[in-house]
Scaffold this active site. Structure first.
Site, PDB file in Angstrom:
ATOM      1  N   THR A 172       0.789  -1.229   0.000  1.00 27.41           N
ATOM      2  CA  THR A 172       0.000   0.000   0.000  1.00 27.41           C
ATOM      3  C   THR A 172       0.814   1.267   0.000  1.00 27.41           C
ATOM      4  OG1 THR A 172      -1.513  -1.217   1.336  1.00 27.41           O
ATOM      5  CG2 THR A 172      -1.655   1.145   1.541  1.00 27.41           C
ATOM      6  N   ASP A 189       5.357   3.106  -6.914  1.00 27.31           N
ATOM      7  CA  ASP A 189       5.380   1.800  -6.262  1.00 27.31           C
ATOM      8  C   ASP A 189       4.456   0.834  -6.991  1.00 27.31           C
ATOM      9  OD1 ASP A 189       3.836   0.443  -3.380  1.00 27.31           O
ATOM     10  OD2 ASP A 189       5.738  -0.188  -4.260  1.00 27.31           O
ATOM     11  N   GLY A 231      -0.131  -3.693   5.135  1.00 26.57           N
ATOM     12  CA  GLY A 231       0.392  -4.988   5.552  1.00 26.57           C
ATOM     13  C   GLY A 231      -0.565  -6.087   5.133  1.00 26.57           C
ATOM     14  N   SER A 265       4.265  -0.088   1.324  1.00 22.00           N
ATOM     15  CA  SER A 265       5.396  -0.277   0.411  1.00 22.00           C
ATOM     16  C   SER A 265       5.727   0.994  -0.340  1.00 22.00           C
ATOM     17  CB  SER A 265       5.098  -1.414  -0.572  1.00 22.00           C
ATOM     18  OG  SER A 265       3.918  -1.136  -1.280  1.00 22.00           O
ATOM     19  N   SER A 324       1.105  -0.258  -5.089  1.00 16.97           N
ATOM     20  CA  SER A 324       0.000   0.685  -4.875  1.00 16.97           C
ATOM     21  C   SER A 324      -0.544   1.101  -6.214  1.00 16.97           C
ATOM     22  CB  SER A 324       0.483   1.935  -4.159  1.00 16.97           C
ATOM     23  OG  SER A 324       1.369   1.605  -3.133  1.00 16.97           O
ATOM     24  N   LYS A 384      -9.057   1.019   2.543  1.00 18.59           N
ATOM     25  CA  LYS A 384      -8.002   0.859   3.525  1.00 18.59           C
ATOM     26  C   LYS A 384      -8.140   1.796   4.707  1.00 18.59           C
ATOM     27  CE  LYS A 384      -5.031  -0.605  -0.110  1.00 18.59           C
ATOM     28  NZ  LYS A 384      -3.761  -0.606  -0.762  1.00 18.59           N
ATOM     29  N   ASP A 405      -4.322   4.540  -0.970  1.00 19.17           N
ATOM     30  CA  ASP A 405      -4.647   4.089  -2.332  1.00 19.17           C
ATOM     31  C   ASP A 405      -5.655   2.954  -2.200  1.00 19.17           C
ATOM     32  OD1 ASP A 405      -2.723   1.356  -3.322  1.00 19.17           O
ATOM     33  OD2 ASP A 405      -2.703   2.200  -1.302  1.00 19.17           O
ATOM     34  N   ARG A 430      -5.393  -0.314  -3.951  1.00 20.35           N
ATOM     35  CA  ARG A 430      -5.014  -1.593  -4.575  1.00 20.35           C
ATOM     36  C   ARG A 430      -4.607  -2.606  -3.520  1.00 20.35           C
ATOM     37  NH1 ARG A 430      -0.413  -1.753  -9.150  1.00 20.35           N
ATOM     38  NH2 ARG A 430      -2.130  -1.065 -10.428  1.00 20.35           N
TER      39      ARG A 430
END
Lengths: 277, 242
Positions: free
Chosen positions: A44, A209, A90, A172, A212, A76, A60, A62
């Site tokens: 994320t 990233d 996580g 991430s 995400s 999220k 985000d 995803r």
């Protein structure tokens, strides 16, 4: 009035009951040449910023399972209490369940005490639980809320560490988002400016990233209330296909057909008039 | 009861004590000569054309190295190769193939045909059987009769001629879709129309849009190389960048 024990502490010491079971199961699975299912991680970018009037949280949408996108529109930012929301990065199941558990416990507390829970209480409960499980619960959380003592933003790591700072990013894509936040954060920002900053931070996480992507959710918490904007910004990539892929009925071959008639008998018949005026 | 007995035997060793399941000594971290740089390639053969397409994203771990690194390389006027996997090996392999093509041209006074290139690549790859090139290759081109040809390889040189093939990180997502749309598999009562160039290009674009939606390593842009007897035409289409 005595406060009932909201969060029940388990028997003393650490509970390792399931470890031996897991080892045995893994042995059984390997023997059968199947792999244990991989938990879905959120891979994320989440961020939070404290501004003059409250707290702005962003995430985000995803969720990845290895290299495959499992969910393109997952939520999220989780509800904790009317004045607190929590972003989770996580392992998806861990963040969901941990925040649900926290939310339930705080609701019981509010009913018992007649008070709105404070952010520090939520943070302490989270820290207790995550530390007790020694990092086996893979949840990195950003908790933001407004209570009688002010606007707060905390991060809780999977091993139980906490940090209280005016701006944060986790997941991430945290380094990409943190770059934007470090560049443009100022204390006591206006609400609109803070929303733009969080949106830009999440956007940079999404572009840089691979874990995400897709849309951006924003949650604004102020003394007056909560504005949960989902999505704040939709992904600009529309998947427009050039051809249509519809199948005529009958394309899938039917190999066998079995009809089992159900034996039904009328036991009772009632007529209820509907008011269709 | 049997399950508990099995579990007991696996957790507790023969002497009745719990078996060690955590290695608690020094761990040797080995240097890995390979790295996975992502990317997807696709090749389709038609009656008188061949299409080789690849995305242009170069990634490592969760980061992006480049958004403009196409994986199709032109070998001759009638052959294009798509390589995905470890980028270092892709670059070296294409250099070696180029050199061998030149040598062949100088010795035999003609360009290598697609079939010959495929056979040569198989031997090059197998030559490194015990330290393989970590590359998934797909060759697309025209054969001696001018018909489209696709040859797909595994990292150690096993190959076969196909009508269509997907390779790379999103290959498992693309291949079933191609099986259905080009191979007409799992469909009843559908006319088996031969693939024309326009429909093939549209299909390739659609299929990569889908791959970019669900595979994190695929995206940024799509490079399509269309091989016909007139030559090789290149087309670039943008894909998702997130």
């Amino acid at each position: 009035m005595a406060l009932s024990n909201v969060v029940e502490t388990p028997a003393s010491g650490f509970n390792f009951e399931n470890v031996s079971r897991n080892v045995a199961l893994e042995g059984l699975l390997e023997g059968g040449h199947t792999k244990a299912p991989k938990p879905m991680k959120t891979g994320t970018t989440i961020a939070g910023v404290v501004c003059k009037d409250g707290v702005v949280l962003g995430a985000d949408t995803r969720a990845t399972s290895g290299e495959v996108v499992a969910d393109k529109m997952c939520a999220k930012i989780h509800y904790i209490s009317p004045n607190m929301y929590c972003c989770g990065a996580g392992t998806a199941a861990d963040t969901e369940k941990t925040t649900d558990l926290l939310s339930s416990n705080l609701t019981i507390f509010s009913m018992n005490s007649g008070r709105n829970p404070r952010v520090v209480m939520a943070v302490n409960i989270l820290q207790d639980m995550l530390f007790r499980y020694r990092g086996q619960i893979g949840a990195s959380l950003i908790l933001g809320g407004v209570d009688c003592t002010g606007n707060h933003l905390y991060t809780v790591g999977p091993y139980g560490s906490i940090d209280n700072v005016p701006y944060l990013a986790m997941g991430s894509g945290d380094l990409a988002a943190l770059g934007i936040l470090e560049d443009r954060f100022k204390p006591n920002m206006e609400l609109e400016e803070a929303k733009e900053l969080v949106r830009d931070a999440i956007h940079s996480g999404i572009m840089s990233d691979l874990g995400s992507g897709n849309n951006i959710d924003i949650c604004v918490i102020t003394k007056q209330g909560v504005d949960y904007i989902r999505p704040y910004q939709e992904s600009e990539y529309k998947d427009k296909r050039q051809r249509r892929y519809k199948y005529r009925p009958g394309t899938t071959s039917i190999l066998t057909e079995k009809i089992v008639p159900l034996e039904l008998e009328v036991v009772q018949e009632t007529v209820q008039r509907m008011d269709t005026a | 009861f049997l399950l508990t007995a099995i579990m007991f035997a696996q957790v507790y060793g023969d002497n009745g004590k719990m078996k060690e399941y955590h290695y608690s000594g020094p761990v040797e971290h080995r240097f890995s000569p390979y790295s996975f740089n992502g990317g997807t390639v696709l090749a389709v053969a038609g009656e008188d054309f061949a299409i080789v397409a690849s995305d242009t994203r170069l990634s490592e771990g969760y980061s992006i190295h480049s958004r403009d690194s196409p994986k199709c390389y032109k070998l001759t006027n009638t052959t294009v190769i798509g390589c995905s996997g470890f980028h270092g090996d892709c670059l070296t392999l294409t250099k070696i193939i180029d050199a061998r093509l030149k040598m062949y041209k100088h010795s035999n006074n003609k360009s290598m045909t697609s079939g010959a290139i495929a056979a040569m690549l198989s031997t090059i790859l197998y030559g490194r059987r015990f330290f393989p090139y970590y590359v998934y290759n797909i060759i697309g081109g025209l054969d001696e009769e001018g018909k489209g040809a696709v040859y797909s390889f595994d990292p150690v040189g096993s190959y076969q001629r196909d009508t269509y093939k997907a390779g790379g990180s999103a290959s498992a997502m693309l291949q079933p879709l191609l099986d259905n749309q080009i191979g007409f598999k799992n469909m009843e009562g559908v006319q088996h129309l031969p693939l024309n160039q326009e429909k093939a290009v549209q299909l390739v674009k659609d299929v990569f849009i889908s791959a970019a939606e669900r595979d994190v390593y695929t995206g940024d842009a799509l490079r399509i190389c269309i091989v016909t007897k007139e030559g090789i035409k290149e087309e670039t289409v943008p894909l998702r960048k997130d």
